[in-house]
Every structure is written in structure tokens, then in C-alpha cells.
Design a protein around this motif. Structure first.
Motif, PDB file in Angstrom:
ATOM      1  N   ARG A  84     -66.216  71.131 -97.964  1.00 42.87           N
ATOM      2  CA  ARG A  84     -65.000  71.757 -97.485  1.00 42.87           C
ATOM      3  C   ARG A  84     -65.337  72.935 -96.579  1.00 42.87           C
ATOM      4  NH1 ARG A  84     -63.117  67.769 -98.584  1.00 42.87           N
ATOM      5  NH2 ARG A  84     -61.319  67.242 -99.879  1.00 42.87           N
TER       6      ARG A  84
ATOM      7  N   ASN B  13     -61.611  74.165-102.745  1.00 47.29           N
ATOM      8  CA  ASN B  13     -61.531  72.867-102.067  1.00 47.29           C
ATOM      9  C   ASN B  13     -62.767  72.012-102.281  1.00 47.29           C
ATOM     10  OD1 ASN B  13     -58.931  72.692-100.391  1.00 47.29           O
ATOM     11  ND2 ASN B  13     -59.656  74.734 -99.896  1.00 47.29           N
TER      12      ASN B  13
ATOM     13  N   ASN C 142     -63.984  71.773-105.187  1.00 42.83           N
ATOM     14  CA  ASN C 142     -63.793  71.355-106.579  1.00 42.83           C
ATOM     15  C   ASN C 142     -64.870  71.920-107.505  1.00 42.83           C
ATOM     16  OD1 ASN C 142     -62.263  70.086-108.547  1.00 42.83           O
ATOM     17  ND2 ASN C 142     -63.421  68.163-108.438  1.00 42.83           N
TER      18      ASN C 142
ATOM     19  N   TYR D  62     -63.925  63.654-105.189  1.00 39.60           N
ATOM     20  CA  TYR D  62     -62.478  63.878-105.202  1.00 39.60           C
ATOM     21  C   TYR D  62     -62.036  64.766-104.043  1.00 39.60           C
ATOM     22  CZ  TYR D  62     -63.064  62.169-109.969  1.00 39.60           C
ATOM     23  OH  TYR D  62     -63.386  61.396-111.056  1.00 39.60           O
ATOM     24  N   LYS D  63     -60.760  64.677-103.753  1.00 38.06           N
ATOM     25  CA  LYS D  63     -60.139  65.563-102.777  1.00 38.06           C
ATOM     26  C   LYS D  63     -59.248  66.562-103.523  1.00 38.06           C
ATOM     27  CE  LYS D  63     -60.004  62.121 -99.053  1.00 38.06           C
ATOM     28  NZ  LYS D  63     -59.129  61.353 -98.107  1.00 38.06           N
ATOM     29  N   VAL D  64     -59.210  67.771-103.015  1.00 42.83           N
ATOM     30  CA  VAL D  64     -58.470  68.839-103.697  1.00 42.83           C
ATOM     31  C   VAL D  64     -57.374  69.374-102.784  1.00 42.83           C
ATOM     32  CG1 VAL D  64     -58.617  71.148-104.715  1.00 42.83           C
ATOM     33  CG2 VAL D  64     -60.449  69.478-105.107  1.00 42.83           C
ATOM     34  N   GLN D  65     -56.221  69.601-103.386  1.00 42.61           N
ATOM     35  CA  GLN D  65     -55.119  70.271-102.691  1.00 42.61           C
ATOM     36  C   GLN D  65     -54.690  71.468-103.533  1.00 42.61           C
ATOM     37  OE1 GLN D  65     -51.219  68.446-102.812  1.00 42.61           O
ATOM     38  NE2 GLN D  65     -50.808  69.041-100.688  1.00 42.61           N
ATOM     39  N   VAL D  66     -54.657  72.644-102.906  1.00 48.29           N
ATOM     40  CA  VAL D  66     -54.266  73.867-103.613  1.00 48.29           C
ATOM     41  C   VAL D  66     -52.854  74.242-103.158  1.00 48.29           C
ATOM     42  CG1 VAL D  66     -54.807  76.288-104.080  1.00 48.29           C
ATOM     43  CG2 VAL D  66     -56.662  74.628-103.727  1.00 48.29           C
TER      44      VAL D  66
ATOM     45  N   LYS E 133     -54.070  73.574-108.702  1.00 47.34           N
ATOM     46  CA  LYS E 133     -55.089  72.753-108.038  1.00 47.34           C
ATOM     47  C   LYS E 133     -54.829  71.298-108.401  1.00 47.34           C
ATOM     48  CE  LYS E 133     -59.467  72.392-109.420  1.00 47.34           C
ATOM     49  NZ  LYS E 133     -60.902  72.685-109.651  1.00 47.34           N
ATOM     50  N   ASN E 134     -54.476  70.519-107.376  1.00 45.52           N
ATOM     51  CA  ASN E 134     -54.231  69.085-107.558  1.00 45.52           C
ATOM     52  C   ASN E 134     -55.465  68.313-107.092  1.00 45.52           C
ATOM     53  OD1 ASN E 134     -51.596  69.698-108.378  1.00 45.52           O
ATOM     54  ND2 ASN E 134     -50.797  69.535-106.286  1.00 45.52           N
ATOM     55  N   VAL E 135     -55.953  67.443-107.936  1.00 42.50           N
ATOM     56  CA  VAL E 135     -57.160  66.666-107.629  1.00 42.50           C
ATOM     57  C   VAL E 135     -56.780  65.201-107.452  1.00 42.50           C
ATOM     58  CG1 VAL E 135     -59.451  65.963-108.455  1.00 42.50           C
ATOM     59  CG2 VAL E 135     -58.595  68.278-108.949  1.00 42.50           C
TER      60      VAL E 135
ATOM     61  N   SER F  26     -53.540  67.885-112.268  1.00 43.32           N
ATOM     62  CA  SER F  26     -52.862  69.034-111.677  1.00 43.32           C
ATOM     63  C   SER F  26     -52.993  70.182-112.664  1.00 43.32           C
ATOM     64  CB  SER F  26     -51.393  68.723-111.389  1.00 43.32           C
ATOM     65  OG  SER F  26     -50.750  69.847-110.804  1.00 43.32           O
TER      66      SER F  26
END
Length: 290
Positions: free
Chosen positions: A19, A102, A104, A169-173, A214-216, A226
Motif C-alpha cells: 500500500r 492499508n 493490513n 487481502y484488500k483493506v478499506q478504512v 477497517k473492512n477486509v 469489519s
């Protein structure tokens, strides 16, 4: 024996950037603050965190002293914005915080600022104070990670490098506002300012409460988890305005005085001209003829 150069290790041990996180910093023309950002970046740039190890921002960056090259710049202290040694380096710890999220990795220690910052959204910052408040994260991946950090053209950039894992994994904050707190306004009468004018001394900032998640997601875009990672409270900064009370003297008009007319002098009587008296014609002479 095979000799592995630094370049070989960099390519094969840290081939991927998990990231990247970038932040514009406030004032490029503020050379002292920029110096502090550059110093902090230079300290953490190239740092390798082994699997299972914990990174400490304060330990790596070190004490913020004039001897270490740090300058005075704006900081938060006792509820006010003042000049302080090392001002601005919280922007680098906040940039690193977002890059770590990001990537993780596990957050071990993080605290928000007491006020909303200008360079990152509430709930996405990480304040640091040497010897008191630190930012720490743990490398929970199977392999080492490396930090790249630099300043260029008004942008602070931090990247996390390492080896991809399977699964990855991809992370969205996501930071959500739960409440907004309007700032107070303090008005101070100023007898040096003309009445009806105002001068802003402190702009003021609203406070708020934020909850950050933090959504993974897996590589197919399916939500794996989440997790609430923080619940933050930011104080208000009072807006201070000077209000002019100086009265401007209004000049009293001087009444106009009608000029007194100067009397014209009486004309002197002119002398009556004496007409000349004509003399009578002389008597004709008598002539005697023969």
C-alpha cells in the motif's frame, strides 16, 4: 558462497508495494516545518520490520531536539496552537498509520490529536509526543516488510514493501462522524479598531466524534471482516474575533457667514458746465460815398 547485494535483497525480499499513502502538507513555504517532515521521513525510510516485530515511531525517529536538526513549527499544546520544536512530524506518523492500516498490519498503539488536523480526516490521524505518546505497529505477516518514506513537491509519501501472501487481502478504512460540536465564538472589544470593523484572531475549529472501521476483503471483493479500530473525540478551538469600538470623530460644520456688502461711495456732484456767452455782432460801419 553466494553474495547477495542490497539491490538483490530489495528486489527479491521486498518486490511488492502493499500500500501507498500520500498526504499533502499544509504550507510548502514553511521551511522549518518542511525540514521537520524531511528529517522524520529520513529516519524511518528504509526501516525493515521483521515478522513478529513491533515498530516504534518514537524509537526510530528519536528525540526531537534542536541538536538533532529539528526546527520550531506549529504544534498543539495546552489547548492552543503554538510554536514547538519538531512541529509537523505528526503528519508523518499519521501518513505511516494509514499506510500500515492499508497493508493490513496490526496497530499496537495509536492516539488521535486533541483537535482536528488540516492534513487528514478525523479518525485517520496518529499523534506522537516523544517520551509520552507513541505510534506502534506489529508486522503480523510471514515475511519482513520495509518502509519507504519521502517528501517531494509538497507531498509526503509512505509505501510498505514485502512479499505477497496467499491468501492476501484488500483493506478499506472508513471513518464515520457520530456527532459534530460547533466551536464557541469569543468577541473581544478593541478600542484601537474603528467601530463596525472586526478582526479574526483565531479561526476556530469545530469538534467531533468519529468511529473508524477497517473492512477486509478477499481478492474477489467479498467482505471477510469489519472491525472497529478506534472511537475518537476531537475538542473545539474557540473562534476569537476582535470587535472595533473606536469612534471616529465627526467634524462640526462651521456655519457660513454671509459677507457684509461694502457700500458703494456716493458719486460726487459734477460741476455744471458754463456755456460760453456769445458776443453780440459788432455794429456795421457807415461808409460815405461821393
Amino acid at each position: 558462497a553466494t553474495l547477495f547485494t542490497g539491490r538483490y535483497i530489495e528486489i527479491h525480499v521486498f518486490p511488492f508495494s502493499f500500500r501507498e499513502y500520500c498526504q499533502y502538507y499544509d504550507d510548502v513555504s514553511d521551511k522549518d516545518r518542511t525540514t521537520n517532515l524531511e528529517l522524520a521521513c529520513s529516519k524511518i525510510n528504509g526501516t525493515v520490520v521483521l515478522s513478529g516485530d513491533t515498530f516504534s515511531y518514537n524509537k526510530v525517529v528519536g528525540a526531537r531536539t534542536a541538536g538533532a536538526g529539528y526546527k520550531n513549527a506549529k504544534i498543539y499544546e495546552a489547548g492552543k496552537v503554538v510554536d514547538g520544536i519538531g512541529g509537523g512530524i505528526c503528519q508523518i506518523s499519521s501518513t505511516l498509520y494509514n499506510a500500515v492500516l492499508n497493508a493490513n498490519l496490526e496497530i499496537v498503539e495509536r492516539k488521535n490529536h486533541q483537535f482536528v488536523t488540516s492534513y487528514v480526516e478525523p479518525g485517520m490521524d496518529a499523534t506522537v509526543v516523544y517520551g509520552l505518546t507513541d505510534f506502534k505497529f506489529k508486522n503480523t505477516r510471514k515475511y519482513p516488510v520495509k518502509i519507504e518514506a519521502y517528501i517531494k513537491s509538497g507531498v509526503a509519501t509512505i509505501r510498505i514493501y514485502g512479499i505477497k501472501e496467499n491468501p492476501d487481502y484488500k483493506v478499506q478504512v472508513v471513518a464515520k462522524v457520530t456527532s459534530t460540536i460547533p466551536c464557541d465564538v469569543q468577541r473581544i472589544e478593541d478600542p484601537t479598531l474603528p467601530a463596525g470593523t472586526e478582526k479574526v484572531v483565531t479561526k476556530g475549529t469545530n469538534g467531533c466524534r468519529r468511529v473508524t472501521y477497517k473492512n477486509v476483503y478477499d481478492q474477489s471483493g467479498n467482505l471477510v471482516s469489519s472491525t472497529q479500530i478506534s472511537s475518537d473525540y476531537y475538542k473545539t478551538i474557540t473562534r476569537v474575533v476582535k470587535v472595533g469600538t473606536k469612534q471616529t470623530a465627526i467634524p462640526t460644520p462651521t456655519p457660513s457667514v454671509e459677507p457684509t456688502p461694502t457700500p458703494s461711495p456716493e458719486p460726487e456732484p459734477s460741476e455744471t458746465p458754463t456755456e460760453p456767452v456769445e458776443s453780440p455782432d459788432p455794429s456795421p460801419s457807415t461808409e460815405i460815398g461821393e
